[in-house]
Every structure is written in C-alpha cells, then in structure tokens.
Design an enzyme around this catalytic site. Sequence first.
Site, PDB file in Angstrom:
ATOM      1  N   GLU A 140       0.850  -1.194   0.000  1.00 28.81           N
ATOM      2  CA  GLU A 140       0.000   0.000   0.000  1.00 28.81           C
ATOM      3  C   GLU A 140       0.886   1.244   0.000  1.00 28.81           C
ATOM      4  O   GLU A 140       1.737   1.398   0.878  1.00 28.81           O
ATOM      5  CB  GLU A 140      -0.895   0.014   1.247  1.00 28.81           C
ATOM      6  CG  GLU A 140      -1.813   1.237   1.287  1.00 28.81           C
ATOM      7  CD  GLU A 140      -2.659   1.282   2.549  1.00 28.81           C
ATOM      8  OE1 GLU A 140      -3.853   0.966   2.464  1.00 28.81           O
ATOM      9  OE2 GLU A 140      -2.117   1.618   3.622  1.00 28.81           O
ATOM     10  N   GLU A 155      -3.428  12.091  15.222  1.00 29.78           N
ATOM     11  CA  GLU A 155      -4.692  11.365  15.431  1.00 29.78           C
ATOM     12  C   GLU A 155      -4.420   9.894  15.706  1.00 29.78           C
ATOM     13  O   GLU A 155      -5.057   9.286  16.569  1.00 29.78           O
ATOM     14  CB  GLU A 155      -5.575  11.540  14.188  1.00 29.78           C
ATOM     15  CG  GLU A 155      -7.015  11.127  14.395  1.00 29.78           C
ATOM     16  CD  GLU A 155      -7.271   9.696  13.975  1.00 29.78           C
ATOM     17  OE1 GLU A 155      -8.407   9.240  14.168  1.00 29.78           O
ATOM     18  OE2 GLU A 155      -6.353   9.009  13.468  1.00 29.78           O
ATOM     19  N   HIS A 156      -3.445   9.336  14.992  1.00 26.74           N
ATOM     20  CA  HIS A 156      -3.089   7.927  15.166  1.00 26.74           C
ATOM     21  C   HIS A 156      -2.594   7.678  16.590  1.00 26.74           C
ATOM     22  O   HIS A 156      -3.004   6.714  17.240  1.00 26.74           O
ATOM     23  CB  HIS A 156      -2.002   7.563  14.148  1.00 26.74           C
ATOM     24  CG  HIS A 156      -1.806   6.096  13.967  1.00 26.74           C
ATOM     25  ND1 HIS A 156      -0.890   5.391  14.692  1.00 26.74           N
ATOM     26  CD2 HIS A 156      -2.412   5.201  13.157  1.00 26.74           C
ATOM     27  CE1 HIS A 156      -0.931   4.112  14.334  1.00 26.74           C
ATOM     28  NE2 HIS A 156      -1.864   3.972  13.400  1.00 26.74           N
TER      29      HIS A 156
HETATM   30  P1  0O2 Z   1      -0.910   1.781  10.502  1.00 28.59           P
HETATM   31  O1  0O2 Z   1      -0.397   1.829  11.887  1.00 28.59           O
HETATM   32  O2  0O2 Z   1      -0.713   3.048   9.772  1.00 28.59           O
HETATM   33  O3  0O2 Z   1      -0.457   0.604   9.760  1.00 28.59           O
HETATM   34  P2  0O2 Z   1      -8.806  -0.884   7.749  1.00 28.59           P
HETATM   35  O4  0O2 Z   1      -9.032   0.527   8.281  1.00 28.59           O
HETATM   36  O5  0O2 Z   1      -7.345  -1.290   7.862  1.00 28.59           O
HETATM   37  O6  0O2 Z   1      -9.722  -1.840   8.327  1.00 28.59           O
HETATM   38  P3  0O2 Z   1      -8.551  -0.867   4.858  1.00 28.59           P
HETATM   39  O7  0O2 Z   1      -9.620  -0.634   3.850  1.00 28.59           O
HETATM   40  O8  0O2 Z   1      -7.689  -2.060   4.687  1.00 28.59           O
HETATM   41  O9  0O2 Z   1      -9.252  -0.874   6.270  1.00 28.59           O
HETATM   42  O10 0O2 Z   1      -7.584   0.288   4.921  1.00 28.59           O
HETATM   43  P4  0O2 Z   1      -7.741   1.824   4.668  1.00 28.59           P
HETATM   44  O11 0O2 Z   1      -8.748   2.417   5.592  1.00 28.59           O
HETATM   45  O12 0O2 Z   1      -7.851   2.128   3.214  1.00 28.59           O
HETATM   46  O13 0O2 Z   1      -6.305   2.269   5.120  1.00 28.59           O
HETATM   47  C1  0O2 Z   1      -5.750   1.797   6.274  1.00 28.59           C
HETATM   48  C2  0O2 Z   1      -4.568   2.663   6.638  1.00 28.59           C
HETATM   49  O14 0O2 Z   1      -4.844   4.031   6.318  1.00 28.59           O
HETATM   50  C3  0O2 Z   1      -4.340   2.642   8.123  1.00 28.59           C
HETATM   51  O15 0O2 Z   1      -3.477   1.589   8.452  1.00 28.59           O
HETATM   52  C4  0O2 Z   1      -3.742   3.988   8.386  1.00 28.59           C
HETATM   53  O16 0O2 Z   1      -2.368   4.013   8.042  1.00 28.59           O
HETATM   54  C5  0O2 Z   1      -4.488   4.858   7.413  1.00 28.59           C
HETATM   55  N1  0O2 Z   1      -5.745   5.347   7.979  1.00 28.59           N
HETATM   56  C6  0O2 Z   1      -6.990   5.034   7.575  1.00 28.59           C
HETATM   57  N2  0O2 Z   1      -7.919   5.680   8.309  1.00 28.59           N
HETATM   58  C7  0O2 Z   1      -7.239   6.437   9.193  1.00 28.59           C
HETATM   59  C8  0O2 Z   1      -7.652   7.355  10.214  1.00 28.59           C
HETATM   60  O17 0O2 Z   1      -8.831   7.606  10.458  1.00 28.59           O
HETATM   61  N3  0O2 Z   1      -6.646   7.951  10.932  1.00 28.59           N
HETATM   62  C9  0O2 Z   1      -5.329   7.706  10.698  1.00 28.59           C
HETATM   63  N4  0O2 Z   1      -4.437   8.344  11.435  1.00 28.59           N
HETATM   64  N5  0O2 Z   1      -4.915   6.843   9.734  1.00 28.59           N
HETATM   65  C10 0O2 Z   1      -5.858   6.215   8.989  1.00 28.59           C
HETATM   66  P5  0O2 Z   1      -3.547   0.921   9.869  1.00 28.59           P
HETATM   67  O18 0O2 Z   1      -3.171  -0.503   9.715  1.00 28.59           O
HETATM   68  O19 0O2 Z   1      -4.850   1.198  10.514  1.00 28.59           O
HETATM   69  O20 0O2 Z   1      -2.471   1.646  10.692  1.00 28.59           O
END
Ligand code: 0O2
Length: 274
Positions: A140, A155-156
Amino acid sequence: MDTRDWGQFLIPYEQALEELKVKFRSLRTELKKRHTYSPIEFVTGRIKHVSSILEKAQRLHIPTDEIEHRIEDIAGLRIMCQFVADIAMLTEAIRNRKDMTIVHEKDYVRNKKPSGYRSYHIIVSYPIQTSLGMKHILAEIQLRTLAMNFWATIEHSLSYKFGQHVPEPIRQRLVGAAEAAFRLDEEMSSIRDDVVAAQMLFNDQSVLVASVLRGVQELYFYNKVKEANEFHWELGHVVALDERKRLKTLYEKLQKALHDARQAAQPERDTLFL
Ligand code: 0O2
Ligand code: 0O2
C-alpha cells in the site's frame, strides 16, 4: 491451525518495502539533480506487526491462507508531498511505471473518512525475486501532504491512547482540526500558484532558458548527443543575441525533438514527469 514462521513469511514484504523506499527516494534525488520539480518531500515505510495482521484478519474474517491476497497493507510505503497537486502528479507517475502494477486506488483526499482522515492510497502488486523464485507482493502506497501527515500522525497516536473509545468532544475537535489542515493545504496551494504565475510573468525568459537546458539534458539521456549539442549551441547563440522570439521557437522545436525521442524510447508510455 496456522503454524507458519511469520519471520519467514515477512521476508518478501521486507524486501519489497526496502526496494520501494530506495526507488522513490532515488526518484526524488534524480529529479532534484535534473533541477526538475520533485513532488516527493520524503518517504517512509513500515511492515505491519504480526499482531496487527492477525487482528485485521480476525476482524475481516479472512482465513489465514488468504492473508497474502486480502490484506493489502502488510508492506506500507508513505510518500509525503508539499502540495495537494503533487499527489495527482505522483499518482500519474506511479500509473506509468513499468516495475509495479496498480491493483486499485482509494481517494480519501476527495472523499475523506468520517474521522477526517485524508490521503490517497494506491495498492500495487510488486514483483520481487527471492531465493525461492518470483513473488508478487501487495503493497500500500499512501500519498499525503505534510499537513495531512501532521494530522494523521497525531490522530493515530491519540487513537492508540484511547483505543476505540476516543471521547466524543475530542473526536469532534479532531474532525475540525482535519478541516483546518485541509484549509492550510488549500491556502498554501493558492500561494504557490500565485508565486508560479508571478515567476512566469517576470521571469519568462529565464524559465524558457531553464526549460531548454533541461530538455537538452533529457536528449543526452536518450543518447541524442548530436541533436543535444546543436540545441545547446543554438541556445548560447540566441541568449547572446537576446532574441526572445527565436528562444520561443527554439523551445518549441526542442519540445518536438523530445516528444520524438520519448516515443522512440518508450513507444507505449510517456516519461514520468514532463
Ligand atoms: P498503521 O499503523 O498506519 O499501519 P482498515 O481501516 O485497515 O480496516 P482498509 O480498507 O484495509 O481498512 O484500509 P484503509 O482504511 O484504506 O487504510 C488503512 C490505513 O490508512 C491505516 O493503516 C492507516 O495508516 C491509514 N488510515 C486510515 N484511516 C485512518 C484514520 O482515520 N486515521 C489515521 N491516522 N490513519 C488512517 P492501519 O493498519 O490502521 O495503521
Ligand atoms: P534524509 O537525511 O532525511 O534526507 P531507512 O529506510 O532505514 O533509511 P527508517 O529508519 O526505516 O529509514 O525510517 P523511515 O521512517 O522509513 O524514514 C526515515 C526517512 O524519513 C528519513 O529520511 C527521515 O529524515 C524522513 N522523515 C521522517 N519524518 C520526517 C519529517 O517529519 N520530515 C521530514 N522532512 N523528513 C522526515 P532519509 O531518507 O533517511 O534521509
């Protein structure tokens, strides 16, 4: 029961991520050396922790033997840009690359998430050569501005602190802060447009000279040494005589030569950055 060695499972992801980081950092270095605008500010990356992979698989009811194909962000690359327009520019460049294939794109810049999150996500399939053979890895790529990154990072960390239970007033303020970050991006973009427009107005000739010089270097890249030398010589002549009209004609002639050289080098694709 899944008894796999997760350390070994992650080896190709680690390799893919290292290669991708090198490629995008090198692209930035190359563009800077060519004195071309770089839409890349900096690049980071991470491999998802095994506990997060398993948690995501459980949450989305993904059987362990489908993790490889259905969890797309085990390898995650993040590219930070200065301006929102850089995201589109970089997306187009990624679409034109031959060393990775886009699987799909998610536009959270135009369609922000309910949390306020904005970024552009591109899932790519990336081939790597391992000791056991070729493997196509899903990765990704998150593209975001510095302001989007500032918001997402904070936010994270707050979400980590509060888990699923971020108090409502804080959640609301984070949504507001995301909008403020986006307004900052819009404001910086409009300042940039004004700066570029002003430069074009007052600096028309030097912009053209710089473009011709860049074009000449690009001709060398395509090994069109004779043509490049001729253009270079003519540029010196035109600049010495301060002939603005001839400079414009020279620029146009060079664009045509560049177009032909690019087509000859890559008939089915254009260069990444024009
Ligand atoms: P990390 O620690 O960054 O790896 P999912 O939300 O994972 O169930 P999907 O569809 O697989 O669903 O992924 P999505 O939402 O397209 O993208 C997931 C990643 O985008 C996240 O990875 C974050 O890095 C980022 N992201 C998505 N939504 C948010 C949000 O509301 N706030 C923040 N800060 N980041 C977001 P991970 O694995 O959650 O986290
Ligand atoms: P430089 O000197 O900054 O140009 P690695 O892959 O081992 O090099 P690592 O330890 O995995 O890197 O870290 P990560 O998180 O992948 O990325 C680190 C790169 O991102 C470094 O650049 C940091 O300088 C840069 N970086 C991280 N956060 C910021 C930030 O907030 N602002 C800026 N401008 N850069 C940041 P390099 O490539 O090491 O080289």
